[in-house]
Write an enzyme that holds these catalytic residues in place. Structure first.
Site, PDB file in Angstrom:
ATOM      1  N   ILE A 169       0.812  -1.206   0.000  1.00 55.22           N
ATOM      2  CA  ILE A 169       0.000   0.000   0.000  1.00 55.22           C
ATOM      3  C   ILE A 169       0.853   1.267   0.000  1.00 55.22           C
ATOM      4  O   ILE A 169       0.522   2.253  -0.657  1.00 55.22           O
ATOM      5  CB  ILE A 169      -0.944   0.005   1.216  1.00 55.22           C
ATOM      6  CG1 ILE A 169      -1.918  -1.169   1.126  1.00 55.22           C
ATOM      7  CG2 ILE A 169      -1.708   1.324   1.316  1.00 55.22           C
ATOM      8  CD1 ILE A 169      -2.788  -1.334   2.344  1.00 55.22           C
ATOM      9  N   GLU A 170       1.970   1.223   0.719  1.00 55.42           N
ATOM     10  CA  GLU A 170       2.775   2.433   0.872  1.00 55.42           C
ATOM     11  C   GLU A 170       3.534   2.804  -0.397  1.00 55.42           C
ATOM     12  O   GLU A 170       3.592   3.982  -0.768  1.00 55.42           O
ATOM     13  CB  GLU A 170       3.769   2.256   2.027  1.00 55.42           C
ATOM     14  CG  GLU A 170       3.131   2.129   3.401  1.00 55.42           C
ATOM     15  CD  GLU A 170       2.548   3.438   3.901  1.00 55.42           C
ATOM     16  OE1 GLU A 170       2.751   4.482   3.256  1.00 55.42           O
ATOM     17  OE2 GLU A 170       1.885   3.413   4.956  1.00 55.42           O
ATOM     18  N   SER A 171       4.150   1.815  -1.066  1.00 51.24           N
ATOM     19  CA  SER A 171       5.017   2.143  -2.201  1.00 51.24           C
ATOM     20  C   SER A 171       4.910   1.177  -3.362  1.00 51.24           C
ATOM     21  O   SER A 171       5.488   1.432  -4.418  1.00 51.24           O
ATOM     22  CB  SER A 171       6.480   2.168  -1.741  1.00 51.24           C
ATOM     23  OG  SER A 171       6.934   0.839  -1.466  1.00 51.24           O
TER      24      SER A 171
END
Length: 218
Positions: free
Chosen positions: A95-97
Site C-alpha cells: 500500500i505504501e510504495s
C-alpha cells in the site's frame, strides 16, 4: 453486528522520485466506487485479520503484486528481527510504495515503507531499502505492541500515528479509515492461503495500479 457504510476511495496520492531533480510525478484519484460496509475495528479486525498468526510465515503469500514479490526474500529477512509476519510487512509495502524504493510523498515520507524523516538518525540514507525497512518495521512492531496484538489497530497506527490506536474508528481521519480497509482486507487474504486477493484487486482498480506502474519502471 453494528455496521456503518463508508464510501471507499483512495486519497489523491502524489509521489515524487528525487535524484537531484524530480524525475516523475504521479497523482492517483478515484471516483464512483461502490459503497462498502465496514464494521467498527473491534468487531471487524477479528473477522478479517488474525491478530497474532500461530506461526511466522517462511514464504510470502502469492497474492502480492510482482513489484512487491521481487522484495520477498528481503521482506522475510527484514521482518524476522521484529518477530513480524512477513505478510504483514508486505501488506504495508504494497500500500505504501508497491515496492518503489525511491518513492517520496508530498508530506516527505520516504522509500519502500514511506517512513517520515524524523524516524531516521542523522546521516542515514532514508531511501536505502534496508535502512528504510528497519525504521518502518520498528514503528510497525511498536504499534502492534501498543495495540496488544491487534493487527487492524496497528495498521491504523502506522498510517495515522500511534495515537489512533486508542481512538474510535469514527474519530480516525478518513485516510486512516480507508487505509485500515485496504490493509486489513489484503492481509486477511494473504494469511488465509488464497492465491489472489479480491481486496488487493479492488485497491489496484481504485488507483493503486498507477503507483505499481511507477514501481515497475524503477
Amino acid at each position: 453486528m453494528f455496521l456503518q457504510k463508508w464510501i471507499i476511495r483512495l486519497l489523491p496520492l502524489e509521489v515524487f522520485f528525487v535524484g537531484g531533480m524530480i524525475l516523475g510525478w504521479m497523482v492517483m484519484q478515484t471516483t464512483g466506487l461502490p459503497v462498502v460496509k465496514l464494521a467498527l475495528p473491534s468487531e471487524a479486525v477479528a473477522a478479517e485479520a488474525p491478530a497474532t498468526p500461530s506461526t511466522i510465515a517462511s514464504a510470502l503469500s502469492p497474492i502480492f503484486t510482482p513489484e512487491v514479490q521481487r522484495w520477498s526474500q528481503q521482506i522475510i529477512e527484514w521482518a524476522a528481527p521484529f518477530q513480524l509476519d512477513p505478510n504483514l510487512a508486505a501488506t504495508v509495502m504494497q500500500i505504501e510504495s508497491c515496492g518503489w524504493a525511491g518513492a517520496v510523498s508530498r508530506s516527505g515520507a520516504q522509500g519502500l515503507f514511506q517512513v517520515m524523516p524524523f524516524h531516521f538518525e542523522a546521516g542515514e540514507a532514508m531511501q536505502d531499502p534496508h535502512t528504510n525497512a528497519q525504521r518502518g518495521l520498528a514503528y510497525l512492531a511498536l504499534g502492534l505492541s501498543k495495540a496488544k496484538g491487534d493487527v487492524g489497530l496497528a495498521l491504523a497506527g502506522y498510517n495515522g500515528g500511534h495515537g489512533q490506536i486508542t481512538r474510535a474508528f469514527s474519530a480516525w481521519p478518513q485516510e486512516t479509515q480507508r487505509y485500515w480497509y485496504w490493509a486489513t482486507g489484503i492481509y486477511a487474504d494473504a494469511v488465509s492461503g488464497q492465491t489472489s486477493s479480491p481486496r488487493l484487486e479492488e485497491w489496484l482498480r481504485a488507483g493503486g495500479a498507477s503507483l505499481c506502474a511507477q514501481a515497475a519502471r524503477q
